[in-house]
Design an enzyme around this catalytic site. Sequence first.
Site, PDB file in Angstrom:
ATOM      1  N   LYS A 252       0.851  -1.201   0.000  1.00  0.00           N
ATOM      2  CA  LYS A 252       0.000   0.000   0.000  1.00  0.00           C
ATOM      3  C   LYS A 252       0.880   1.243   0.000  1.00  0.00           C
ATOM      4  CE  LYS A 252       0.940   1.403   4.398  1.00  0.00           C
ATOM      5  NZ  LYS A 252       1.721   2.579   4.711  1.00  0.00           N
TER       6      LYS A 252
ATOM      7  N   ASP B 295      -2.535  -1.904   9.534  1.00  0.00           N
ATOM      8  CA  ASP B 295      -2.645  -1.915   8.071  1.00  0.00           C
ATOM      9  C   ASP B 295      -3.146  -3.251   7.512  1.00  0.00           C
ATOM     10  OD1 ASP B 295      -1.585   0.652   8.048  1.00  0.00           O
ATOM     11  OD2 ASP B 295       0.462  -0.032   7.671  1.00  0.00           O
TER      12      ASP B 295
END
Length: 306
Positions: free
Chosen positions: A13, A143
């Site tokens: 990401k 995350d």
Amino acid sequence: MTLARVTARVPAKINLSLSVGPLRPDGFHELVTLYQAIALFDDVTVTLKPKDERSTVEVTGEYATSVPLDESNLAYRAAMRVLEAYEDDSAFAISIRKSIPVAAGLAGGSADAAGALLAMDTLLGGQLGKNELHLLAAELGSDVPFALIGNIALGRGRGEEITPALSRGEFHWVLGISNQGLSTPAVYKESDRLREGMIVSSPRISEKLMHALLSGEPEELGKNLSNDLAPAALSLRPGLRLVLDIAAEYAALGAIVSGSGPTIAILARDEEHSLDIAVALTASGVVNNVARALGPVAGARIIESK
Ligand code: ATP
């Protein structure tokens, strides 16, 4: 059919924005972030083994070094959590093919955890469902839930409260990668030091950024990238400014420290522009590695099962 081995592919990401609020009593910061999953993947293979054998982790690929191979590996911990949920005491072998740089602000460890969650759940019959997988993911790390869903999403809380966001189009990123990672806690600590005595407001998301995503205009997106952790990452690694300088010199649409860094994500106009920037960055020698990646892409998915 009983499966013995399953491979999940999981993306890295970047944070298109990262707004960091005041320190909470639990030691975390309240934050609002906009994640985008990009086409840089780790493959996580989980194989079931008989109960009396020892569970193991192996890591191969360009970024295999500096990843723990014991119970502290996030993929190992994720696999254990799924086994516990099934009340199953099998052993397992995890093999990670690592293409996501480590401690780079790209959430590689979280990606591996998400991959192990999905692969182990699939091996055991796929009964956990989205909600339970998400709960396990949030316990493993801020995350990890995003790595399960991918694409673009707003993260609140520590980042683990995820809401998918609408967007249009594809974006061309160039990543400037440093061999020496930055520890996320160290970057937050430096950020607290730099902000000492300042009034820190609640984290928020920029309307302009959301609008840029909806319209799919890379120019607008480039102008509205933001990261509250950038001053801290640049304070710890002043050399990263050279990467930002090269991005500006080559007319990148925007450039941003990804998460806690040290990776710099540079937004290009199109594929050709991304090649120009990648070549310039490689030739400059200011980073150890350069990668190009398209975003957004889907989150963790099964690519092989036997
Ligand atoms: P984030 O942005 O999510 O805070 P990051 O992308 O900066 O993290 P990671 O690559 O996730 O950093 O690695 C952070 C640390 O986690 C590493 O230094 C490593 O010791 C540990 N770790 C545990 N399991 C893994 C794994 N499977 N892959 C990479 N690192 C792992």
